[in-house]
Design a protein around this motif. Structure first.
Motif, PDB file in Angstrom:
ATOM      1  N   ARG A  32     -70.479  53.542  -5.561  1.00 19.88           N
ATOM      2  CA  ARG A  32     -70.343  52.945  -4.240  1.00 19.88           C
ATOM      3  C   ARG A  32     -70.983  51.568  -4.236  1.00 19.88           C
ATOM      4  O   ARG A  32     -71.884  51.281  -5.015  1.00 19.88           O
ATOM      5  N   VAL A  33     -70.502  50.722  -3.383  1.00 20.21           N
ATOM      6  CA  VAL A  33     -70.997  49.358  -3.291  1.00 20.21           C
ATOM      7  C   VAL A  33     -71.869  49.242  -2.043  1.00 20.21           C
ATOM      8  O   VAL A  33     -71.365  49.323  -0.933  1.00 20.21           O
ATOM      9  N   PRO A  34     -73.181  49.060  -2.229  1.00 16.72           N
ATOM     10  CA  PRO A  34     -74.057  48.930  -1.055  1.00 16.72           C
ATOM     11  C   PRO A  34     -73.761  47.655  -0.275  1.00 16.72           C
ATOM     12  O   PRO A  34     -73.263  46.672  -0.833  1.00 16.72           O
ATOM     13  N   PHE A  35     -74.104  47.684   0.981  1.00 19.46           N
ATOM     14  CA  PHE A  35     -73.919  46.504   1.824  1.00 19.46           C
ATOM     15  C   PHE A  35     -74.722  45.336   1.253  1.00 19.46           C
ATOM     16  O   PHE A  35     -75.894  45.469   0.926  1.00 19.46           O
ATOM     17  N   GLY A  36     -74.074  44.198   1.111  1.00 18.90           N
ATOM     18  CA  GLY A  36     -74.728  43.019   0.557  1.00 18.90           C
ATOM     19  C   GLY A  36     -74.294  42.739  -0.874  1.00 18.90           C
ATOM     20  O   GLY A  36     -74.559  41.674  -1.411  1.00 18.90           O
ATOM     21  N   GLU A  37     -73.615  43.711  -1.509  1.00 15.34           N
ATOM     22  CA  GLU A  37     -73.193  43.515  -2.892  1.00 15.34           C
ATOM     23  C   GLU A  37     -71.674  43.453  -3.030  1.00 15.34           C
ATOM     24  O   GLU A  37     -71.139  43.517  -4.131  1.00 15.34           O
ATOM     25  N   GLU A  38     -71.011  43.330  -1.925  1.00 11.66           N
ATOM     26  CA  GLU A  38     -69.565  43.164  -1.963  1.00 11.66           C
ATOM     27  C   GLU A  38     -69.205  41.820  -2.588  1.00 11.66           C
ATOM     28  O   GLU A  38     -69.977  40.865  -2.518  1.00 11.66           O
ATOM     29  N   SER A  39     -68.030  41.760  -3.183  1.00  9.69           N
ATOM     30  CA  SER A  39     -67.590  40.497  -3.775  1.00  9.69           C
ATOM     31  C   SER A  39     -67.387  39.448  -2.681  1.00  9.69           C
ATOM     32  O   SER A  39     -67.573  38.259  -2.902  1.00  9.69           O
ATOM     33  N   ARG A  40     -67.014  39.911  -1.528  1.00  8.12           N
ATOM     34  CA  ARG A  40     -66.991  39.024  -0.375  1.00  8.12           C
ATOM     35  C   ARG A  40     -68.307  39.219   0.363  1.00  8.12           C
ATOM     36  O   ARG A  40     -68.606  40.314   0.822  1.00  8.12           O
ATOM     37  N   ALA A  63     -69.447  56.711   6.746  1.00  7.75           N
ATOM     38  CA  ALA A  63     -68.045  57.108   6.612  1.00  7.75           C
ATOM     39  C   ALA A  63     -67.110  56.212   7.430  1.00  7.75           C
ATOM     40  O   ALA A  63     -67.406  55.871   8.569  1.00  7.75           O
ATOM     41  N   ARG A  64     -66.021  55.868   6.791  1.00 11.93           N
ATOM     42  CA  ARG A  64     -64.945  55.113   7.425  1.00 11.93           C
ATOM     43  C   ARG A  64     -65.353  53.714   7.873  1.00 11.93           C
ATOM     44  O   ARG A  64     -64.731  53.120   8.750  1.00 11.93           O
ATOM     45  N   CYS A  65     -66.407  53.176   7.267  1.00  8.98           N
ATOM     46  CA  CYS A  65     -66.771  51.793   7.548  1.00  8.98           C
ATOM     47  C   CYS A  65     -65.699  50.876   6.967  1.00  8.98           C
ATOM     48  O   CYS A  65     -65.262  51.073   5.832  1.00  8.98           O
ATOM     49  N   ASP A  66     -65.275  49.890   7.708  1.00 10.43           N
ATOM     50  CA  ASP A  66     -64.204  49.028   7.197  1.00 10.43           C
ATOM     51  C   ASP A  66     -64.716  47.868   6.349  1.00 10.43           C
ATOM     52  O   ASP A  66     -63.949  47.051   5.863  1.00 10.43           O
ATOM     53  N   VAL A  67     -66.022  47.794   6.152  1.00 13.74           N
ATOM     54  CA  VAL A  67     -66.603  46.745   5.311  1.00 13.74           C
ATOM     55  C   VAL A  67     -66.795  47.236   3.870  1.00 13.74           C
ATOM     56  O   VAL A  67     -66.741  46.461   2.937  1.00 13.74           O
ATOM     57  N   GLU A  68     -67.006  48.518   3.698  1.00 14.37           N
ATOM     58  CA  GLU A  68     -67.316  49.037   2.363  1.00 14.37           C
ATOM     59  C   GLU A  68     -66.221  48.686   1.364  1.00 14.37           C
ATOM     60  O   GLU A  68     -65.037  48.850   1.618  1.00 14.37           O
ATOM     61  N   GLU A  69     -66.692  48.191   0.226  1.00 14.18           N
ATOM     62  CA  GLU A  69     -65.763  47.754  -0.809  1.00 14.18           C
ATOM     63  C   GLU A  69     -65.588  48.855  -1.848  1.00 14.18           C
ATOM     64  O   GLU A  69     -66.529  49.535  -2.222  1.00 14.18           O
ATOM     65  N   CYS A  70     -64.380  48.994  -2.349  1.00 13.96           N
ATOM     66  CA  CYS A  70     -64.127  49.955  -3.413  1.00 13.96           C
ATOM     67  C   CYS A  70     -64.642  49.385  -4.727  1.00 13.96           C
ATOM     68  O   CYS A  70     -64.280  48.274  -5.109  1.00 13.96           O
ATOM     69  N   PRO A  71     -65.511  50.131  -5.444  1.00 17.01           N
ATOM     70  CA  PRO A  71     -66.065  49.625  -6.694  1.00 17.01           C
ATOM     71  C   PRO A  71     -65.034  49.597  -7.819  1.00 17.01           C
ATOM     72  O   PRO A  71     -65.252  48.990  -8.856  1.00 17.01           O
TER      73      PRO A  71
END
Ligand SMILES: [Zn+2]
Ligand SMILES: [Zn+2]
Ligand SMILES: [Zn+2]
Length: 99
Positions: A32-40, A63-71
């Protein structure tokens, strides 16, 4: 905003907020990609919390957050198909195939 602001996260049972989601840590924490480590980067826009689920920087989205990035594919985890296609079991399958 949406009604998720007053409902708990269906995955971990905690209210949407700064506390990291703990729902599937055992199987997916490394995937999982924690908040702050997204490519965007959302953080540089002066967000110190996820604008959707409210988690703090460094926490796992609820769950179902629309910001979470798929690793795996780098897309929006909410809408990609990776998890449905076995993201969490990929390592187990790879180990199985190597036998
Ligand atoms: Zn949660
Ligand atoms: Zn979030
Ligand atoms: Zn994906």
């Amino acid at each position: 905003m949406s009604d998720r602001q007053v409902r708990p996260c269906p995955a971990c049972g905690k209210p949407y907020g700064p506390e990291s989601c703990t729902a599937d840590l055992l199987i997916l924490s490394r995937l999982r990609v924690p908040f702050g480590e997204e490519s965007r980067s959302w953080v540089e826009d002066e967000f110190d919390r996820c604008h959707d689920c409210g988690v703090e920087v460094g926490g796992l989205h609820h769950a179902r957050c629309d910001v979470e990035e798929c690793p795996k594919c780098g897309g929006q985890r909410l809408s990609c198909r990776c998890e449905a296609e076995g993201l969490g079991t990929e390592q187990a399958q790879a180990a199985e195939a190597a036998k």
